[in-house]
Motif scaffolding. Sequence first.
Motif, PDB file in Angstrom:
ATOM      1  N   LEU A 261       9.978   2.756  10.443  1.00  9.73           N
ATOM      2  CA  LEU A 261       9.761   3.832   9.513  1.00  9.73           C
ATOM      3  C   LEU A 261       9.686   3.333   7.957  1.00  9.73           C
ATOM      4  N   TYR A 262       8.327   3.128   7.720  1.00 13.47           N
ATOM      5  CA  TYR A 262       8.203   2.943   6.455  1.00 13.47           C
ATOM      6  C   TYR A 262       7.043   4.039   5.278  1.00 13.47           C
ATOM      7  N   PRO A 263       7.588   4.177   3.920  1.00 13.53           N
ATOM      8  CA  PRO A 263       7.524   4.304   2.884  1.00 13.53           C
ATOM      9  C   PRO A 263       6.155   5.376   3.257  1.00 13.53           C
ATOM     10  N   GLU A 264       5.989   6.928   3.089  1.00 10.82           N
ATOM     11  CA  GLU A 264       4.831   7.540   3.844  1.00 10.82           C
ATOM     12  C   GLU A 264       3.332   7.033   2.621  1.00 10.82           C
ATOM     13  N   TYR A 265       3.924   7.466   1.772  1.00  9.00           N
ATOM     14  CA  TYR A 265       2.452   6.605   0.889  1.00  9.00           C
ATOM     15  C   TYR A 265       1.798   5.255   0.143  1.00  9.00           C
ATOM     16  N   LEU A 266       3.063   4.473   0.976  1.00  7.94           N
ATOM     17  CA  LEU A 266       2.696   3.232   1.469  1.00  7.94           C
ATOM     18  C   LEU A 266       0.959   3.181   2.707  1.00  7.94           C
TER      19      LEU A 266
ATOM     20  N   PHE B  68      16.552   4.065   0.369  1.00 11.72           N
ATOM     21  CA  PHE B  68      15.958   3.614   0.572  1.00 11.72           C
ATOM     22  C   PHE B  68      15.241   1.980   0.909  1.00 11.72           C
TER      23      PHE B  68
ATOM     24  N   PRO C  65      12.386  12.581   7.283  1.00 15.82           N
ATOM     25  CA  PRO C  65      11.576  12.826   8.565  1.00 15.82           C
ATOM     26  C   PRO C  65      13.105  12.620   9.506  1.00 15.82           C
TER      27      PRO C  65
ATOM     28  N   GLU D 169      16.954   2.179   4.936  1.00 16.87           N
ATOM     29  CA  GLU D 169      15.694   2.692   5.245  1.00 16.87           C
ATOM     30  C   GLU D 169      14.618   2.946   6.056  1.00 16.87           C
ATOM     31  N   TYR D 170      13.528   2.737   4.599  1.00 21.73           N
ATOM     32  CA  TYR D 170      12.162   2.612   5.171  1.00 21.73           C
ATOM     33  C   TYR D 170      11.785   0.508   4.691  1.00 21.73           C
TER      34      TYR D 170
ATOM     35  N   PHE E 239       6.910  -0.802  -4.896  1.00 21.95           N
ATOM     36  CA  PHE E 239       7.695   0.181  -3.670  1.00 21.95           C
ATOM     37  C   PHE E 239       8.801   1.215  -3.989  1.00 21.95           C
ATOM     38  N   PHE E 240       9.479   1.004  -4.439  1.00 25.14           N
ATOM     39  CA  PHE E 240      10.611   2.024  -5.203  1.00 25.14           C
ATOM     40  C   PHE E 240      10.003   2.719  -6.191  1.00 25.14           C
TER      41      PHE E 240
ATOM     42  N   ARG F 174       6.514   9.334  -6.410  1.00 22.79           N
ATOM     43  CA  ARG F 174       6.382  11.131  -5.347  1.00 22.79           C
ATOM     44  C   ARG F 174       7.754  12.028  -4.787  1.00 22.79           C
ATOM     45  N   LYS F 175       8.724  11.094  -4.831  1.00 23.18           N
ATOM     46  CA  LYS F 175       9.569  11.706  -3.962  1.00 23.18           C
ATOM     47  C   LYS F 175      10.572  12.423  -4.397  1.00 23.18           C
TER      48      LYS F 175
ATOM     49  N   GLY G 144       1.655   8.206   5.971  1.00 25.08           N
ATOM     50  CA  GLY G 144       2.291   9.405   6.053  1.00 25.08           C
ATOM     51  C   GLY G 144       0.842   9.606   7.303  1.00 25.08           C
ATOM     52  N   THR G 145      -0.299   9.728   7.009  1.00 22.65           N
ATOM     53  CA  THR G 145      -1.280  10.373   7.563  1.00 22.65           C
ATOM     54  C   THR G 145      -1.343   9.423   9.105  1.00 22.65           C
TER      55      THR G 145
ATOM     56  N   GLU H 268      -0.021  17.266   2.848  1.00 27.00           N
ATOM     57  CA  GLU H 268      -0.714  15.654   2.875  1.00 27.00           C
ATOM     58  C   GLU H 268      -0.402  14.690   2.427  1.00 27.00           C
ATOM     59  N   VAL H 269      -0.288  13.694   2.739  1.00 25.97           N
ATOM     60  CA  VAL H 269      -0.234  12.282   1.497  1.00 25.97           C
ATOM     61  C   VAL H 269      -1.018  12.473   0.774  1.00 25.97           C
TER      62      VAL H 269
ATOM     63  N   GLN I 133       7.653   3.648  -7.092  1.00 28.49           N
ATOM     64  CA  GLN I 133       6.540   4.954  -6.225  1.00 28.49           C
ATOM     65  C   GLN I 133       6.696   6.017  -5.957  1.00 28.49           C
ATOM     66  N   PHE I 134       7.858   5.947  -4.697  1.00 30.60           N
ATOM     67  CA  PHE I 134       9.311   6.336  -3.864  1.00 30.60           C
ATOM     68  C   PHE I 134       9.962   7.007  -4.875  1.00 30.60           C
TER      69      PHE I 134
ATOM     70  N   GLN J 154      -5.357   3.500   4.543  1.00 31.25           N
ATOM     71  CA  GLN J 154      -4.222   5.207   4.192  1.00 31.25           C
ATOM     72  C   GLN J 154      -3.293   5.197   4.137  1.00 31.25           C
ATOM     73  N   PRO J 155      -2.475   6.349   3.777  1.00 32.66           N
ATOM     74  CA  PRO J 155      -1.315   6.250   3.108  1.00 32.66           C
ATOM     75  C   PRO J 155      -0.010   6.552   5.386  1.00 32.66           C
TER      76      PRO J 155
ATOM     77  N   VAL K 160      -3.820  10.079  -1.070  1.00 28.00           N
ATOM     78  CA  VAL K 160      -4.393   8.516  -1.012  1.00 28.00           C
ATOM     79  C   VAL K 160      -4.238   8.265  -2.418  1.00 28.00           C
ATOM     80  N   ARG K 161      -3.806   7.459  -2.716  1.00 27.54           N
ATOM     81  CA  ARG K 161      -3.689   6.574  -4.074  1.00 27.54           C
ATOM     82  C   ARG K 161      -5.722   5.860  -4.658  1.00 27.54           C
TER      83      ARG K 161
END
Lengths: 212, 335
Positions: free
Chosen positions: A83-88, B209, B51, B212-213, B147-148, B154-155, A126-127, B130-131, B150-151, A123-124, B133-134
């Motif tokens: 389980l990874y952060p979906e935006y990475l 975070f 998720p 879990e991730y 990473f955090f 975004r979230k 999450g896709t 849809e996520v 961004q989390f 791609q992220p 894309v950067r």
Amino acid sequence: MLHVKNYRKAYHGHTVLDVPEFQLQPGIHWIRGVNGSGKSTFFRSVAGMMPFEGEIWLEHTWEVTRNPVEFRLRVNYAEAEPLYPEYLSAFDLISFVAKAKKAPSGQVEDLIETLDIASFWKQPVGTYSSGMLKKTSLILGFLGTPTLIMLDEPLITIDDRAVANVCQLIDRYHQNGVQFLLSSHQDFRLTDLKMDSSYIIRNQTLEEIHPG
Amino acid sequence: MLGFGIIRSDDHVAVFQYAMSSPSILLYYFALWSLYVFKTIAFVRHQFHHPAYRFLHHFRLIPLTQRILSWVTISVSLVMPILAYAFWMSFYAVRSQQWVAISGLILFFAGMIGLSLLLFERIIRQQDTEVKVRTFARDWPLPYPLFFIQFLLRKNTVLVLITKLFSVAVLLGVCLLYPTDDYDERLLSIGLLLGSLIHLGLTTEHYTFEHEYLLFVRNLPLSFLRRFAAHALQMLLIFIPEITFLFRYLPDTVSYLFVGKALVFISGIQIAALHRVYQHDKSLEKLSAYGLWGFIIGLLLIMFRIDPAILGGLLWAYAAWVNAYKYYKSEFQFD
């Protein structure tokens, strides 16, 4: 190669795994067990991802708690259901892990080509489909110059071609001196991989299965 | 609501009676309560997008009337703390026959519950967005400390916005109040203390975070220095808005050295809170209680003129000790 002493893992005071003594010789080994028997818990403990009681030694030199950096440099683990952060992206994750594990030059490119992720790795996450996610997790497990690689259910969710490539990868790394601990509900005897020994987790402990 | 449990009940009554006699003051209550309601909506949205809770989207299969009833129940339960407070206010308003204030309260809550209902419905109708894309620096991997961040952006946008709005407002308030009387730096330190404690919600997000991730990070050979430097950088990034505002609105008589002390202090509270949870994972449920005790103890220390840089330094030292010796003992166990 791997020596586990007085290992005990409990959740909320309830023991799920108790391994007084376990020695793993060099080779490719298969750990089996029904769902919830504690395979992933054992793998995560050996990988240093969760606390436990006892000691885990690698080559009688590095202990997971006493030598956290040296041990983790030599022991890799790929999750069964990551389980990874979906935006990475896989690119973000692989670049970070490759640097931390001191991956040799060219290794990332080689793994990307072998597991065929070049088309989506920027791609992220999450896709991704579950197979794409699994390939990402497997690549993370092979990065660096480890002594031991643990792959939790390495053959699930990936296509037949990828299964063959993963088996070849395991074989290639093993010939270069890397040892493997694999868990799978699928029968490795149906693949080209030759197992040196098999173990089963039952009755909250780890036992060797003797052939015949 | 802000002073709930801290100021006396008589003072609460005096303040809200004044507010109800002047409906324009009542608007301040509504503004504050709206933040709370948005926070509850953000919480529900967060749960539906997690998720592990995707199955909750089956809720859409329930008939509309039953669904609306459930949403109203969920919404009322979530806003219960402010609703109960409003009932308390209404009790006095009825006695004083302040019908405009009562109508205002009824309309506010009807509007907020209606809005929650609409937004909840929107959440389950737009399940898999849809996520994105950067678009910038795509050929450069995102550095781990981000990473955090961004989390969060975004979230947890709403949580971040509310937290920042609140802490910056408190800081701005104390900076503007400072020149009006014979105050000293302790007033600013109290503002910093409050502003930082409000960030404990982000600490909870940070801890969950990571567990879990980013569990795979615990398998990486990261030395204490690399782990701690990443955490330190995250803390400094989190407090950029507060430090910027402090620079801009720092009272003329206060030295710019205080801004440095402030950064050590507020980030120290945050990093210590996160590491307290690493040291004792069950503390996650007690973070709000820590916030209350932290405020009382912090207030006492500030009043006794303990320098915020010393307090911050001690908190950083505690965090470093936990990171060096207890980091790998941390395990998130769901009850």
